[in-house]
Design a protein around this motif. Structure first.
Motif, mmCIF file in Angstrom:
data_model
loop_
_atom_site.group_PDB
_atom_site.id
_atom_site.type_symbol
_atom_site.label_atom_id
_atom_site.label_comp_id
_atom_site.label_asym_id
_atom_site.label_seq_id
_atom_site.Cartn_x
_atom_site.Cartn_y
_atom_site.Cartn_z
ATOM 1 N N LYS A 4 33.692 45.726 35.930
ATOM 2 C CA LYS A 4 32.509 45.911 36.765
ATOM 3 C C LYS A 4 32.729 45.363 38.176
ATOM 4 C CE LYS A 4 29.970 43.917 33.595
ATOM 5 N NZ LYS A 4 28.848 43.356 32.809
ATOM 6 N N ALA A 5 31.937 45.881 39.108
ATOM 7 C CA ALA A 5 31.990 45.419 40.496
ATOM 8 C C ALA A 5 30.571 45.274 41.021
ATOM 9 C CB ALA A 5 32.762 46.406 41.371
ATOM 10 N N ALA A 6 30.344 44.180 41.754
ATOM 11 C CA ALA A 6 29.034 43.913 42.352
ATOM 12 C C ALA A 6 29.208 43.538 43.807
ATOM 13 C CB ALA A 6 28.316 42.792 41.608
ATOM 14 N N LEU A 7 28.177 43.810 44.596
ATOM 15 C CA LEU A 7 28.171 43.479 46.020
ATOM 16 C C LEU A 7 26.849 42.794 46.347
ATOM 17 C CD1 LEU A 7 29.546 44.311 48.985
ATOM 18 C CD2 LEU A 7 27.527 45.764 49.035
ATOM 19 N N GLU A 21 27.057 33.466 42.633
ATOM 20 C CA GLU A 21 27.518 32.515 41.623
ATOM 21 C C GLU A 21 26.927 32.822 40.255
ATOM 22 O OE1 GLU A 21 27.675 27.674 40.832
ATOM 23 O OE2 GLU A 21 26.967 28.468 42.751
ATOM 24 N N GLY A 22 25.639 33.115 40.207
ATOM 25 C CA GLY A 22 24.995 33.392 38.924
ATOM 26 C C GLY A 22 25.497 34.667 38.281
ATOM 27 N N LEU A 23 25.723 35.698 39.083
ATOM 28 C CA LEU A 23 26.232 36.951 38.545
ATOM 29 C C LEU A 23 27.639 36.770 37.997
ATOM 30 C CD1 LEU A 23 25.571 39.930 38.150
ATOM 31 C CD2 LEU A 23 26.459 40.375 40.441
ATOM 32 N N PRO A 51 32.621 27.790 42.269
ATOM 33 C CA PRO A 51 33.320 27.276 41.093
ATOM 34 C C PRO A 51 34.084 28.372 40.368
ATOM 35 C CG PRO A 51 30.998 27.558 40.613
ATOM 36 C CD PRO A 51 31.159 27.823 42.081
ATOM 37 N N ALA A 52 35.148 27.989 39.704
ATOM 38 C CA ALA A 52 35.938 28.948 38.930
ATOM 39 C C ALA A 52 35.219 29.266 37.627
ATOM 40 C CB ALA A 52 37.324 28.372 38.650
ATOM 41 N N GLY A 53 35.634 30.355 37.030
ATOM 42 C CA GLY A 53 35.052 30.756 35.754
ATOM 43 C C GLY A 53 34.241 32.025 35.893
ATOM 44 N N GLY A 54 34.282 32.869 34.879
ATOM 45 C CA GLY A 54 33.559 34.130 34.932
ATOM 46 C C GLY A 54 34.287 35.143 35.790
ATOM 47 N N ALA A 55 33.521 35.987 36.470
ATOM 48 C CA ALA A 55 34.115 37.027 37.299
ATOM 49 C C ALA A 55 34.837 36.422 38.502
ATOM 50 C CB ALA A 55 33.030 37.986 37.771
ATOM 51 N N ARG A 56 35.766 37.167 39.049
ATOM 52 C CA ARG A 56 36.457 36.704 40.245
ATOM 53 C C ARG A 56 35.599 37.010 41.478
ATOM 54 N NH1 ARG A 56 41.252 40.894 41.971
ATOM 55 N NH2 ARG A 56 40.116 42.845 41.624
ATOM 56 N N PHE A 57 35.737 36.167 42.484
ATOM 57 C CA PHE A 57 35.021 36.346 43.736
ATOM 58 C C PHE A 57 35.944 36.980 44.770
ATOM 59 C CE2 PHE A 57 33.407 32.359 41.835
ATOM 60 C CZ PHE A 57 32.099 32.754 41.590
ATOM 61 N N ARG A 58 35.351 37.795 45.600
ATOM 62 C CA ARG A 58 36.116 38.380 46.693
ATOM 63 C C ARG A 58 35.225 38.434 47.926
ATOM 64 N NH1 ARG A 58 40.565 43.140 46.047
ATOM 65 N NH2 ARG A 58 41.239 43.225 48.231
ATOM 66 N N GLY A 59 35.667 37.894 49.028
ATOM 67 C CA GLY A 59 34.896 37.895 50.255
ATOM 68 C C GLY A 59 35.212 39.105 51.120
ATOM 69 N N GLU A 60 34.166 39.648 51.728
ATOM 70 C CA GLU A 60 34.330 40.755 52.674
ATOM 71 C C GLU A 60 33.347 40.565 53.818
ATOM 72 O OE1 GLU A 60 36.435 43.190 52.824
ATOM 73 O OE2 GLU A 60 37.312 43.273 50.822
ATOM 74 N N VAL A 61 33.791 40.864 55.016
ATOM 75 C CA VAL A 61 32.897 40.824 56.174
ATOM 76 C C VAL A 61 32.049 42.091 56.179
ATOM 77 C CG1 VAL A 61 32.746 40.819 58.689
ATOM 78 C CG2 VAL A 61 34.454 39.389 57.524
ATOM 79 N N LEU A 251 18.469 37.871 38.475
ATOM 80 C CA LEU A 251 19.606 38.260 37.639
ATOM 81 C C LEU A 251 19.157 38.658 36.240
ATOM 82 C CD1 LEU A 251 22.207 35.618 38.815
ATOM 83 C CD2 LEU A 251 22.148 38.051 39.363
ATOM 84 N N ASP A 252 18.052 38.105 35.782
ATOM 85 C CA ASP A 252 17.491 38.572 34.509
ATOM 86 C C ASP A 252 17.099 40.044 34.619
ATOM 87 O OD1 ASP A 252 17.822 36.119 33.311
ATOM 88 O OD2 ASP A 252 15.742 35.479 33.590
ATOM 89 N N LEU A 253 16.613 40.444 35.790
ATOM 90 C CA LEU A 253 16.263 41.847 36.002
ATOM 91 C C LEU A 253 17.510 42.731 35.998
ATOM 92 C CD1 LEU A 253 13.884 43.769 36.667
ATOM 93 C CD2 LEU A 253 14.323 43.311 39.084
ATOM 94 N N VAL A 254 18.615 42.197 36.504
ATOM 95 C CA VAL A 254 19.876 42.940 36.504
ATOM 96 C C VAL A 254 20.365 43.195 35.084
ATOM 97 C CG1 VAL A 254 22.333 42.790 37.093
ATOM 98 C CG2 VAL A 254 20.602 42.163 38.784
ATOM 99 N N SER A 255 20.240 42.193 34.226
ATOM 100 C CA SER A 255 20.802 42.293 32.879
ATOM 101 C C SER A 255 19.825 42.847 31.849
ATOM 102 C CB SER A 255 21.296 40.914 32.418
ATOM 103 O OG SER A 255 20.238 39.967 32.442
ATOM 104 N N ALA A 256 18.541 42.929 32.175
ATOM 105 C CA ALA A 256 17.549 43.401 31.211
ATOM 106 C C ALA A 256 17.667 44.906 30.996
ATOM 107 C CB ALA A 256 16.150 43.056 31.692
ATOM 108 N N PRO A 257 17.216 45.391 29.852
ATOM 109 C CA PRO A 257 17.166 46.844 29.646
ATOM 110 C C PRO A 257 16.303 47.511 30.711
ATOM 111 C CG PRO A 257 16.794 45.671 27.577
ATOM 112 C CD PRO A 257 16.764 44.639 28.663
ATOM 113 N N LEU A 258 16.627 48.732 31.045
ATOM 114 C CA LEU A 258 15.905 49.462 32.082
ATOM 115 C C LEU A 258 14.447 49.682 31.681
ATOM 116 C CD1 LEU A 258 15.840 51.140 34.708
ATOM 117 C CD2 LEU A 258 16.557 53.107 33.342
ATOM 118 N N ASP A 259 13.555 49.311 32.581
ATOM 119 C CA ASP A 259 12.129 49.587 32.421
ATOM 120 C C ASP A 259 11.758 50.648 33.449
ATOM 121 O OD1 ASP A 259 9.400 49.715 32.314
ATOM 122 O OD2 ASP A 259 9.064 47.561 32.565
ATOM 123 N N PRO A 260 11.495 51.874 33.032
ATOM 124 C CA PRO A 260 11.198 52.944 33.998
ATOM 125 C C PRO A 260 10.013 52.630 34.900
ATOM 126 C CG PRO A 260 11.636 53.875 31.827
ATOM 127 C CD PRO A 260 11.550 52.387 31.641
#
Length: 276
Positions: A4-7, A21-23, A51-61, A251-260
């Motif tokens: 997965k990828a997030a911005l 960090e939370g994501l 902090p380390a752990g979980g997904a990797r971080f990548r910085g972009e301008v 972030l709970d909204l990101v991970s929750a099942p879709l509510d139309p």
């Protein structure tokens, strides 16, 4: 499973940094969370401090005030990942009580509003099935905070171009002083947030059926009052949640099942705030 990828925009401090960090904590090492901001040095410092752990971080301008920056970065991420799973538009220009609206409104609209519509145009087409696109707005972004005479300007716009046109008209009225003698509120945050929510609604109107069939959520979100130095200029926020606490709710909204029912709407604490 495809990594997965997030911005996250506006992510070098406060809510944006907490969202990154939370994501990352909720994802795995194969996934990537992009921390973006307009200053390369601050982006690098923020990534280094995470902090380390979980997904990797990548910085972009990413300076959302640059008319071409969002589209350029979207092309880069499309090449690297083929698409994105989460986008959070959090870039904002902060203002204080002593700022003159006429002096700051052009830059304010450029970042908060045109930056939002640029992000929507660039990254919404890259959303993968089950994706989430959240625009951080405010409860001020509902029409009840606007004089009824102005409701038709934003009520049912059908394109991002139409939203940009109305935001530009408001910006120009503030700059030339005519807004003071009309129905526009003096607090520039109100029309700006309404414009952000209107942008989400306009884009959602043309994508709803397809997005819901693909499990995609496009929404504006209200994180509520937070204890930050900027908020403290306006209100007593000593008892308000921290950015990390506010981020957890989003972030709970990101991970929750879709509510139309949340699609295309302004959502706060999981509940839809009425537009009118």
């Amino acid at each position: 499973m495809t990594p997965k990828a997030a911005l996250v925009t506006g992510a070098t401090q406060g809510l944006g940094l907490a969202l990154v960090e939370g994501l990352a904590r909720r994802w795995s090492a194969e996934d990537t969370v992009y921390l973006t901001g307009r200053d390369a040095g601050r982006v690098a410092q923020a990534v280094e401090a995470l902090p380390a752990g979980g997904a990797r971080f990548r910085g972009e301008v990413l300076d959302v005030a640059d008319p071409h920056a969002a589209a350029r970065l979207a092309g880069v991420l499309a090449g690297r990942h083929g698409g994105v799973d989460v986008v959070v538009g959090n870039a904002v220009m902060r203002v204080g009580p002593d700022d003159d609206p006429r002096a700051i409104v052009a830059e304010y609209a450029e970042v908060n509003n045109f930056g939002t519509t640029r992000l929507l145009r660039a990254f919404a087409p890259l959303l993968r099935d089950g994706g989430r696109f959240l625009v951080v707005a405010s409860s001020f972004g509902t029409l009840r905070h606007l004089a009824p005479a102005l409701h038709d300007r934003f009520a049912e716009l059908s394109s991002l171009d139409e939203v940009d046109k109305q935001v530009a008209a408001w910006r120009d009225a503030v700059e030339d002083g005519s807004a003071r003698g009309g129905d526009w509120p003096g607090f520039v945050n109100i029309p700006s947030k309404i414009g952000q929510v209107a942008a989400v609604r306009a884009l959602a109107a043309g994508r709803r059926d397809t997005d819901l069939a693909r499990g995609i959520l496009l929404a504006a979100v209200c994180p509520g009052m937070m204890n930050t130095p900027t908020s403290a200029l306006w209100w007593d926020v000593r008892d308000a949640p921290s950015p990390a606490q506010a981020a957890a709710v989003l972030l709970d909204l990101v991970s929750a099942p879709l509510d139309p029912a949340q699609y295309g709407e302004l959502v706060r604490d999981g509940a839809v705030l009425p537009w009118r």
